[in-house]
Design a protein around this motif. Structure first.
Motif, PDB file in Angstrom:
ATOM      1  N   THR A  33      -7.745   4.635  -2.614  1.00  0.00           N
ATOM      2  CA  THR A  33      -8.249   3.702  -3.658  1.00  0.00           C
ATOM      3  C   THR A  33      -7.786   2.357  -3.848  1.00  0.00           C
ATOM      4  O   THR A  33      -8.217   1.271  -4.010  1.00  0.00           O
ATOM      5  N   ILE A  34      -6.342   2.416  -3.799  1.00  0.00           N
ATOM      6  CA  ILE A  34      -5.478   1.451  -3.855  1.00  0.00           C
ATOM      7  C   ILE A  34      -5.551   0.423  -2.654  1.00  0.00           C
ATOM      8  O   ILE A  34      -5.708  -0.733  -3.130  1.00  0.00           O
ATOM      9  N   TRP A  35      -5.867   0.871  -1.607  1.00  0.00           N
ATOM     10  CA  TRP A  35      -6.386  -0.253  -0.528  1.00  0.00           C
ATOM     11  C   TRP A  35      -7.463  -0.983  -0.905  1.00  0.00           C
ATOM     12  O   TRP A  35      -7.772  -2.060  -0.424  1.00  0.00           O
ATOM     13  N   GLY A  36      -8.574  -0.076  -1.367  1.00  0.00           N
ATOM     14  CA  GLY A  36      -9.881  -0.807  -1.584  1.00  0.00           C
ATOM     15  C   GLY A  36      -9.835  -1.643  -2.856  1.00  0.00           C
ATOM     16  O   GLY A  36     -10.340  -2.673  -3.048  1.00  0.00           O
ATOM     17  N   LEU A  37      -8.882  -1.500  -3.751  1.00  0.00           N
ATOM     18  CA  LEU A  37      -8.571  -2.457  -4.913  1.00  0.00           C
ATOM     19  C   LEU A  37      -8.075  -3.769  -4.582  1.00  0.00           C
ATOM     20  O   LEU A  37      -8.326  -4.643  -4.933  1.00  0.00           O
ATOM     21  N   ILE A  38      -7.072  -3.645  -3.459  1.00  0.00           N
ATOM     22  CA  ILE A  38      -6.268  -4.892  -2.796  1.00  0.00           C
ATOM     23  C   ILE A  38      -7.558  -5.561  -2.234  1.00  0.00           C
ATOM     24  O   ILE A  38      -7.539  -6.770  -2.356  1.00  0.00           O
ATOM     25  N   ASN A  39      -8.358  -5.057  -1.516  1.00  0.00           N
ATOM     26  CA  ASN A  39      -9.448  -5.720  -0.962  1.00  0.00           C
ATOM     27  C   ASN A  39     -10.153  -6.352  -1.992  1.00  0.00           C
ATOM     28  O   ASN A  39     -10.600  -7.618  -1.736  1.00  0.00           O
ATOM     29  N   GLY A  40     -10.639  -5.635  -3.204  1.00  0.00           N
ATOM     30  CA  GLY A  40     -11.305  -6.191  -4.110  1.00  0.00           C
ATOM     31  C   GLY A  40     -10.728  -7.339  -4.760  1.00  0.00           C
ATOM     32  O   GLY A  40     -11.624  -8.526  -5.210  1.00  0.00           O
ATOM     33  N   VAL A  41      -9.554  -7.414  -5.135  1.00  0.00           N
ATOM     34  CA  VAL A  41      -8.840  -8.467  -5.507  1.00  0.00           C
ATOM     35  C   VAL A  41      -8.869  -9.723  -4.881  1.00  0.00           C
ATOM     36  O   VAL A  41      -9.151 -10.781  -5.210  1.00  0.00           O
TER      37      VAL A  41
END
Length: 350
Positions: free
Chosen positions: A134-142
């Motif tokens: 989830t954190i890695w996906g959030l980084i991608n999203g940001v």
């Protein structure tokens, strides 16, 4: 002038929004999912006829479903991303990283020998895997939605970063100490006598993904952003926030997939997942989701996952060499993209 008209037009012409009041037969004929479903059925019939003693067996279909479960979960997330006209090349590496972090945590909590860990440690490992993804996906999203960096560049970079981090955590090698109870129950366990537990988890996640895409505001916004991002923004949709959610969802599912892979393979199997990102993209595109955004279905993605899986399983049974398998599956993908472009041009010319 109504500012909501651009996305609304595209949404109603997408497969997820229905076909109005046209006859059922015509709707089926015009649906991409109908035709790719026929292709999958034809492949099953073909291999069943060629190898009647080997292909149409319970064991074959059990292994086929099990081997496709992890990729199916990745592909569900990829469907949302591609419908928004984005891409995520990092999901395979995030899967590896999530599995590695979960394995290391379970190993640490078990005093160096995770094979004897109980369900308390296993549940902690699951949470860690999901949080990591989830954190890695959030980084991608940001980086994509807020920093406005092209998704291809962002996820190409985070793909390498996630894979390198996984290698660094275990000295460049696979982690092989996985709780035996996890492998026994989730990796190889069955319910109702014949249904693998891994497959049940994949089915539940897929059904939830289909419901989310087809019936909720989140799904409608996904189509709107992919059809016309500027029109969606003018209609009051928070495009930036929605893209953040979509990439975070994809990372979340990659985290789950990483934990399930750990359970099935009893190892992080780094080399076995390095092309999962491309396989997920291929499955989504084969299933009729447009690389240009705004069109797609989870059902189509399911079929897109199983077309190459059935091809490979059938070719293995009838002893077709590996390089021929790669050749045929690759051209099936090219044909799917060509068909998508033709359909897109016909739609735009109306």
């Amino acid at each position: 002038m109504s500012v909501s008209s651009p996305p609304q037009k595209d949404i109603q012409e997408s497969p997820e929004a229905g076909f109005g009041k046209r006859p059922l037969g015509k709707r089926l004929i015009e649906a991409n999912t109908f035709w790719i479903g026929l292709v999958l059925l034809a492949l099953v019939i073909l291999f069943s006829a060629i190898a009647p003693d080997s292909f149409p067996t319970l064991f074959t279909f059990q292994t086929l479903f099990i081997e496709s479960s992890v990729l199916l979960i990745l592909s569900v997330g990829m469907t949302f991303v591609i419908i928004t006209s984005g891409i995520d090349l990092s999901v395979g590496s995030v899967l590896i990283l999530a599995g590695m972090v979960a394995g290391k945590v379970m190993e640490a909590l078990s005093g160096g020998d995770a094979s004897k860990a109980g369900w308390g440690v296993i549940l902690v490992g699951l949470v860690v895997a999901v949080v990591t993804g989830t954190i890695w996906g959030l980084i991608n999203g940001v980086l994509v939605a807020v920093a406005k960096i092209p998704a291809l560049i962002v996820t190409l970079g985070t793909m390498g970063a996630a894979l390198a981090t996984a290698y660094l955590l275990n000295g460049g090698s696979d982690l092989r100490t996985v709780p035996a109870e996890l492998t026994k129950t989730l990796g190889y366990g069955t319910s109702f006598g014949i249904v693998p537990n891994l497959v049940i988890v994949a089915i539940v996640i897929t059904v939830i993904g289909a419901w989310l895409l087809r019936t909720t505001k989140f799904g409608r916004y996904t189509f709107a952003v992919g059809s016309n991002a500027e029109g969606a923004r003018r209609a009051g949709i928070g495009v930036t926030a929605h893209l953040l959610k979509v990439y975070t969802l994809t990372g979340f599912l990659a985290g789950i997939a990483g934990f399930l892979s750990l359970a099935y393979y009893n190892s992080t199997t780094i080399s076995g997942h390095t092309t999962d990102n491309l396989n997920a993209i291929a499955a989504v595109v084969m299933g009729g989701t447009s690389l240009f955004g705004g069109v797609g279905t989870i059902l189509g993605t399911v079929i897109g996952v199983f077309i190459p899986a059935v091809l490979r399983k059938g070719f293995n049974i009838i002893h077709v060499q590996d390089f021929w398998q790669m050749f045929i599956v690759s051209w099936v993908l090219v044909a799917a993209v060509w068909f998508d472009q033709r359909r897109r041009r016909r739609h735009n010319s109306r």
